[in-house]
Design an enzyme around this catalytic site. Structure first.
Site, PDB file in Angstrom:
ATOM      1  N   GLY A  44       0.832  -1.200   0.000  1.00 56.59           N
ATOM      2  CA  GLY A  44       0.000   0.000   0.000  1.00 56.59           C
ATOM      3  C   GLY A  44       0.861   1.242   0.000  1.00 56.59           C
ATOM      4  O   GLY A  44       0.510   2.257   0.615  1.00 56.59           O
ATOM      5  N   SER A  46       1.880   3.313  -2.529  1.00 55.64           N
ATOM      6  CA  SER A  46       1.831   4.301  -3.612  1.00 55.64           C
ATOM      7  C   SER A  46       1.086   5.573  -3.240  1.00 55.64           C
ATOM      8  O   SER A  46       1.144   6.566  -3.963  1.00 55.64           O
ATOM      9  CB  SER A  46       1.183   3.679  -4.853  1.00 55.64           C
ATOM     10  OG  SER A  46      -0.185   3.369  -4.610  1.00 55.64           O
ATOM     11  N   GLY A  48      -1.188   7.812   0.310  1.00 59.62           N
ATOM     12  CA  GLY A  48      -1.613   7.866   1.704  1.00 59.62           C
ATOM     13  C   GLY A  48      -0.516   7.586   2.702  1.00 59.62           C
ATOM     14  O   GLY A  48       0.636   7.968   2.517  1.00 59.62           O
ATOM     15  N   ARG A  69      -1.131  -1.924  -6.610  1.00 65.10           N
ATOM     16  CA  ARG A  69      -1.614  -2.503  -7.870  1.00 65.10           C
ATOM     17  C   ARG A  69      -1.312  -1.598  -9.068  1.00 65.10           C
ATOM     18  O   ARG A  69      -0.850  -2.076 -10.102  1.00 65.10           O
ATOM     19  CB  ARG A  69      -3.125  -2.730  -7.797  1.00 65.10           C
ATOM     20  CG  ARG A  69      -3.546  -3.755  -6.748  1.00 65.10           C
ATOM     21  CD  ARG A  69      -5.031  -4.020  -6.852  1.00 65.10           C
ATOM     22  NE  ARG A  69      -5.529  -4.827  -5.744  1.00 65.10           N
ATOM     23  CZ  ARG A  69      -6.765  -5.301  -5.660  1.00 65.10           C
ATOM     24  NH1 ARG A  69      -7.637  -5.041  -6.609  1.00 65.10           N
ATOM     25  NH2 ARG A  69      -7.135  -6.028  -4.618  1.00 65.10           N
ATOM     26  N   LYS A  73       0.751   4.861 -10.558  1.00 64.11           N
ATOM     27  CA  LYS A  73       0.868   5.452  -9.228  1.00 64.11           C
ATOM     28  C   LYS A  73       2.162   5.000  -8.555  1.00 64.11           C
ATOM     29  O   LYS A  73       2.809   5.779  -7.846  1.00 64.11           O
ATOM     30  CB  LYS A  73      -0.332   5.072  -8.366  1.00 64.11           C
ATOM     31  CG  LYS A  73      -1.619   5.789  -8.731  1.00 64.11           C
ATOM     32  CD  LYS A  73      -2.725   5.421  -7.752  1.00 64.11           C
ATOM     33  CE  LYS A  73      -4.012   6.166  -8.069  1.00 64.11           C
ATOM     34  NZ  LYS A  73      -5.099   5.815  -7.111  1.00 64.11           N
ATOM     35  N   ASP A  99      -1.310  -7.872  -6.476  1.00 64.35           N
ATOM     36  CA  ASP A  99      -2.592  -7.932  -5.770  1.00 64.35           C
ATOM     37  C   ASP A  99      -2.356  -8.681  -4.463  1.00 64.35           C
ATOM     38  O   ASP A  99      -2.291  -9.912  -4.440  1.00 64.35           O
ATOM     39  CB  ASP A  99      -3.621  -8.659  -6.633  1.00 64.35           C
ATOM     40  CG  ASP A  99      -4.990  -8.755  -5.963  1.00 64.35           C
ATOM     41  OD1 ASP A  99      -5.112  -8.328  -4.794  1.00 64.35           O
ATOM     42  OD2 ASP A  99      -5.927  -9.269  -6.599  1.00 64.35           O
ATOM     43  N   TYR A 204     -15.409  -2.630   7.861  1.00 62.20           N
ATOM     44  CA  TYR A 204     -13.990  -2.291   7.975  1.00 62.20           C
ATOM     45  C   TYR A 204     -13.412  -2.624   9.347  1.00 62.20           C
ATOM     46  O   TYR A 204     -12.367  -3.272   9.460  1.00 62.20           O
ATOM     47  CB  TYR A 204     -13.848  -0.797   7.695  1.00 62.20           C
ATOM     48  CG  TYR A 204     -12.473  -0.196   7.885  1.00 62.20           C
ATOM     49  CD1 TYR A 204     -11.454  -0.436   6.975  1.00 62.20           C
ATOM     50  CD2 TYR A 204     -12.217   0.650   8.968  1.00 62.20           C
ATOM     51  CE1 TYR A 204     -10.193   0.141   7.130  1.00 62.20           C
ATOM     52  CE2 TYR A 204     -10.971   1.239   9.132  1.00 62.20           C
ATOM     53  CZ  TYR A 204      -9.970   0.981   8.213  1.00 62.20           C
ATOM     54  OH  TYR A 204      -8.728   1.551   8.383  1.00 62.20           O
ATOM     55  N   LYS A 208     -10.098  -4.864  10.885  1.00 63.58           N
ATOM     56  CA  LYS A 208      -9.011  -4.196  11.597  1.00 63.58           C
ATOM     57  C   LYS A 208      -8.876  -4.740  13.026  1.00 63.58           C
ATOM     58  O   LYS A 208      -7.767  -4.802  13.566  1.00 63.58           O
ATOM     59  CB  LYS A 208      -9.243  -2.679  11.617  1.00 63.58           C
ATOM     60  CG  LYS A 208      -9.073  -2.026  10.252  1.00 63.58           C
ATOM     61  CD  LYS A 208      -7.667  -2.229   9.709  1.00 63.58           C
ATOM     62  CE  LYS A 208      -7.418  -1.429   8.441  1.00 63.58           C
ATOM     63  NZ  LYS A 208      -6.044  -1.600   7.911  1.00 63.58           N
ATOM     64  N   ILE A 251      -6.943   9.779   8.298  1.00 60.58           N
ATOM     65  CA  ILE A 251      -5.815  10.257   7.501  1.00 60.58           C
ATOM     66  C   ILE A 251      -6.366  10.970   6.272  1.00 60.58           C
ATOM     67  O   ILE A 251      -7.176  10.406   5.519  1.00 60.58           O
ATOM     68  CB  ILE A 251      -4.900   9.093   7.058  1.00 60.58           C
ATOM     69  CG1 ILE A 251      -4.434   8.294   8.280  1.00 60.58           C
ATOM     70  CG2 ILE A 251      -3.713   9.615   6.266  1.00 60.58           C
ATOM     71  CD1 ILE A 251      -3.715   7.009   7.924  1.00 60.58           C
TER      72      ILE A 251
END
Length: 357
Positions: A44, A46, A48, A69, A73, A99, A204, A208, A251
């Site tokens: 993850g 690329s 944020g 993915r 980016k 992926d 979500y 988590k 964020i």
């Protein structure tokens, strides 16, 4: 009685002074998350928080590999990250399109990074990939519930399984290297959503919460191999392994903008006034806590308070501070819990609510 009250007051003042000094960082600690010259893998990466982490670790001297993915980016992010390098002539940067919700892709990622790193596994692996689809549980399609578990739980679990199997392989006779090696770190990005239920986050927050539980279990299990390494230096793994769980709050990112478009109005009511952080701010707060050796990391005060109320058997980063926060959080929830429940009840009372046919 007066003398006893005097010494009780003195003791309390001394205790509070120690707590204050600890919070202000007066008790210096050795950097327990030194990344200079080490190879870091971030999924993850690329955009944020992942991009913010990669940039910050590049500034601290790390060789960085980012995974996502979208190839375009990735290319843009890699250029941005490399431009922040502490020592551009000696640092290396790489990207992998994959992926991460597929177990075989995680195997490929670790294999490729190891080959790229001159046959050595990455020193630090950060399972950061994830996305939120905030919606009411019964309004969420079953395929979305499953996909939320895939990206927010299984992606990290697959990566942990592949990484830890490689890290704990025996060294067979490399005693000197085993004794002096820096620890390896496996990090999982969870969320403050794992500490409290919140209307509209069921798809979500469940995933988590599972990540926080996974990290707790791995942290204890890995001691089996760390202990074996200590007792059998000629046969154990080449380095100790440390597990960390990082729980950021809101964020500011493209992902957050998308969430705001699909989020239920009742959820927005509950989130009014919550602190928000940029990708650089959350990265800085997380890494600063890791450098202190923290296991369960939060990145802003609301998160610190939420964590304190749900510590359970997790190790405390600062026993004095978090013990006080645990007490304060317990008192806080006596009032805030019913208040939040009341807001949702009131919303349902005053607004139209979609019901299944």
């Amino acid at each position: 009685m007066a003398l006893g009250l005097f010494w009780a007051t003195v003791s309390l003042c001394f205790f509070l002074t120690i707590v204050a000094l600890d919070m202000m960082g007066f008790f210096g600690r050795k950097n327990q998350f030194d990344v200079d010259g080490r190879t870091v893998l971030i999924t993850g990466g690329s955009q944020g928080m992942g991009r913010g982490l990669a940039k910050l670790l590049a500034q601290k001297g790390a060789n960085v590999v980012i995974v996502a993915r979208n190839e375009q980016k990735l290319a843009e992010a890699l250029k941005y990250i490399a431009s922040s390098a502490k020592d551009p002539s000696n640092q290396r940067f790489h990207s992998i399109s994959a992926d991460v919700t597929k177990p075989e892709e995680n195997t490929r990622i670790i294999t490729e990074v190891t080959e790229w790193n001159n046959g050595n596994p990455p020193d630090i692996v950060w399972a950061n990939a994830g996305s939120a689809h905030p919606s009411l549980f019964i309004e969420t399609p079953l395929e979305t519930l499953r996909s939320q578990m895939d990206i927010n739980y299984w992606a990290a679990a697959y990566l942990a399984h592949e990484t830890l199997k490689l890290w704990i392989k025996p060294t067979f006779g490399k005693t000197s290297a085993t004794e002096t090696a820096k620890p390896r770190h496996f990090l999982i990005t969870s969320s403050v959503a794992c500490f409290a239920g919140l209307t509209g986050y069921s798809p979500y927050s469940v995933a988590k919460s599972a990540l926080r539980s996974l990290a707790d279990n791995l942290r204890q299990e890995i001691n089996l191999y760390n202990g074996y390494r200590k007792g059998h230096p000629s046969k154990g793994p080449s380095a100790d392994v440390k597990i960390h769980c990082v729980c950021p709050g809101t964020i500011l990112s493209l992902g957050f903008e998308h969430e705001e478009q699909i989020k239920h109005p009742a959820t927005k009511i509950l989130e009014e006034g919550d602190p928000r952080q940029s990708e650089d701010e959350v990265a800085s707060a997380a890494v600063k806590a890791l450098e202190k050796g923290e296991y369960l990391v939060t990145t802003q005060f609301l998160g610190h308070a939420m964590k304190a109320g749900m510590m359970g058997g997790s190790p405390r980063s600062s026993p004095l501070v978090e013990t006080l926060l645990t007490w304060a959080a317990s008192v806080f929830w006596l009032f805030e819990g019913p208040k939040m429940d009341g807001k949702i009840f009131e919303y349902g009372q005053k607004n139209e609510v979609e019901l299944p046919e």
